[in-house]
Design a protein around this motif. Structure first.
Motif, PDB file in Angstrom:
ATOM      1  N   LEU A 196       0.836  -1.205   0.000  1.00  0.00           N
ATOM      2  CA  LEU A 196       0.000   0.000   0.000  1.00  0.00           C
ATOM      3  C   LEU A 196       0.865   1.247   0.000  1.00  0.00           C
ATOM      4  N   CYS A 221      -9.121   2.113  -5.979  1.00  0.00           N
ATOM      5  CA  CYS A 221     -10.012   1.470  -5.007  1.00  0.00           C
ATOM      6  C   CYS A 221     -11.367   1.096  -5.581  1.00  0.00           C
ATOM      7  N   LEU A 510      -7.469   0.550   4.716  1.00  0.00           N
ATOM      8  CA  LEU A 510      -6.804  -0.123   3.596  1.00  0.00           C
ATOM      9  C   LEU A 510      -5.525  -0.808   4.062  1.00  0.00           C
ATOM     10  N   ILE A 515      -5.998  -2.602  -0.546  1.00  0.00           N
ATOM     11  CA  ILE A 515      -6.525  -1.501  -1.354  1.00  0.00           C
ATOM     12  C   ILE A 515      -7.799  -1.882  -2.096  1.00  0.00           C
TER      13      ILE A 515
END
Length: 537
Positions: A196, A221, A510, A515
């Motif tokens: 991420l 996303c 997240l 994600i």
């Protein structure tokens, strides 16, 4: 993950009044958002004829993204006249508060429901407010250290904040990466953390302005949900809007009168005034590196930060030649969204849907019907640890979300205290008050004597109150673990005295779930509701 619906007794009852179809509120909108008939009517509305043009603009704007199959279908549907569900938001740091994602989810959920109900494509569209210039609202975010419940502000630092809108602003990429590093330093290391962090850092490298980073994160996303994105400041969009901007200039007096009249109607009906503006033109213009409000005075149009003036003919020519110099204010932005798209429903936050009530006659003045206005879905995320703590202390989740933990924390502390000790302290305090009143009645009218008695009474009362306060504080120390639990509950469910979704950033979640959290099969299926969703993680 699991989810459940709860009713939160919020201090602001506006959304509940909409849900209950209160006629005193509904009178300021063209449609009742609860009635199915409203959606049937909007779905049957004739299109505005700009669907091919706007589809072309959106394709241009999203050309730098790797589009999903669902997004290609959405673009084709948009071009062929599909209705849309639309909403928007400022481009916050790393997308800003969680409610931005919740607004996007609401748009997608409602579009999918309408598509299923009417068996025809309905496209979810997110309008990035890149024309906005209030940088202090978007240059920071918050991260919570979940182990300790410590809330930390993370800010993008710059010595030269933008004076124009954020889509024109090219941020310092090193400063953005430092903010990202600061954010992740407060997060626990998970299986998703490294990927991420690298993904967001890569987006920073690829982004050429502030809103570009926002666009890339949102797309990553929600691409597989078919979400389409457009920046209000995108030049091709501005070119499409030339006829509308000209009309706003030409009819600025009628538009302003309609707005002021409608706003007065809402205030008279007991609603809180939402829009504060001194302009009578309701457009901004980019001039001398600054975004400046236009105001009509003494036969000319003046800019708010310089001495530059224009005649109407000069402004209309400017719009024709350089439309990207112009942008909406809060009064004309909703008009523009509706003029551009064939909208079934607009999805907004609580404040947005309230200020739309002040714009009904503005829409009518421009011969545009207001779409259905819907509040976004509201979410609170509850971890197993938080759920366990709620059960341990016998706390009501809805009450904590709405009101925080302080009342329950005090109740817990008092429950650990001796009833006899507290009663004796209270008795001592009452005796002191009675003593003061008796003595005051026997004193002569001497001002010095009365001052002496009053001062002594204040000292004695303070001592009794101090004794009780220190007694309870000592109990808090003796129950340090429980006090940490209450603090963690507060920062999770009621951070900074408000809703979780207004403070937390999506990166917080997240990092925990990846994600693809919101498009993963593990995220629970949703239906549109006026109630609060609780997502049990």
């Amino acid at each position: 993950m699991d989810c459940l619906n709860i009713t939160v007794n919020e201090s602001d009852q506006f959304i509940n009044r909409l849900k209950q179809q209160d006629p005193d509120v509904l009178q300021f909108y063209d449609y009742d958002p609860v009635k199915e008939e409203s959606y049937a009517r909007r779905m049957q509305q004739p299109n505005n004829g700009r669907e091919r043009e706007i589809a072309k603009v959106v394709r241009q704007y999203m050309a730098d993204l790797n589009l999903s199959e669902a997004q290609h279908h959405a673009l084709d549907a948009l071009e062929n006249g599909a209705k849309v569900v639309v909403g928007g938001q400022q481009a916050g740091l790393f997308t800003g508060p969680l409610y931005t994602f919740h607004k996007i989810i609401s748009i997608i959920v409602k579009a999918n429901e309408l598509e299923s109900t009417y068996d025809t494509p309905v496209v979810p569209v997110f309008w990035i407010a890149g024309e906005d210039h209030d940088f202090d609202e978007v240059n920071h975010t918050y991260v919570m250290q979940q182990r300790t419940g410590t809330l930390q502000k993370v800010k993008y630092h710059t010595m030269t904040p933008p004076e124009s809108n954020v889509s024109r602003y090219e941020p310092d990429k090193d400063a953005l990466k430092q903010a990202l590093t600061d954010y992740f330093a407060a997060l626990p290391e998970t299986s998703h953390s490294k990927a991420l962090f690298q993904q967001i850092a890569h987006f920073i490298d690829e982004s050429d302005n502030w809103t570009s980073l926002f666009k890339k994160i949102v797309h990553e996303c929600f691409a597989h949900s078919g979400l389409l994105l457009i920046d209000a400041q995108f030049e091709a969009l501005r070119e499409l809007e030339v006829p509308l901007f000209k009309q706003i200039i030409q009819k600025h007096e009628q538009i302003d009168n309609a707005f002021r009249t409608q706003q007065q109607r809402t205030v008279t009906a007991g609603l809180t005034q939402m829009i504060q503006t001194d302009t009578n033109v309701h457009l901004f213009m980019h001039e001398e590196g600054q975004r400046q409000l236009l105001k009509y005075e003494n036969g000319v149009y003046r800019l708010s930060k310089t001495d530059v003036t224009y005649t109407q003919a000069e402004l209309l020519e400017k719009i024709e030649v350089e439309p990207a110099l112009f942008s909406n204010n809060v009064v004309t932005r909703p008009l523009t969204e509706e003029w551009v798209f064939n909208t079934v429903a607009f999805v907004g936050g609580p404040s947005e849907i309230k200020y739309w009530a002040e714009l009904q006659t503005v829409f009518h003045e421009m011969d545009i019907e207001m779409p259905i206005v819907l509040p976004r879905l509201r979410f609170t995320y509850v971890t197993p640890k938080i759920e366990k703590l709620l059960a341990t202390y016998d706390l009501d989740l809805a009450d904590i979300i709405a009101n925080g933990t302080e009342a329950e924390r005090q109740r817990f502390v008092r429950a650990q205290a001796s009833d006899e000790v507290l009663a004796e302290m209270q008795h001592m305090l009452e005796q002191q008050h009675a003593f003061y009143e008796r003595l005051e009645a026997h004193l002569n009218a001497s001002e010095d004597q009365r001052k002496l008695l009053k001062k002594n009474h204040q000292i004695q009362t303070h001592q009794y109150e101090y004794l009780q306060s220190r007694y309870l504080k000592n109990i808090e120390r003796e129950n340090e673990v429980s006090m940490r639990h209450f603090h963690l509950l507060s920062q999770t469910l009621h951070p900074m005295g408000g809703l979780q979704e207004r403070i937390w950033n999506p990166l917080q979640l997240l990092n925990e779930f990846g994600i693809d959290m919101y498009t993963s099969s593990t995220f629970p299926p949703l239906r549109y509701t006026f109630d609060q969703y609780v997502i049990k993680t």
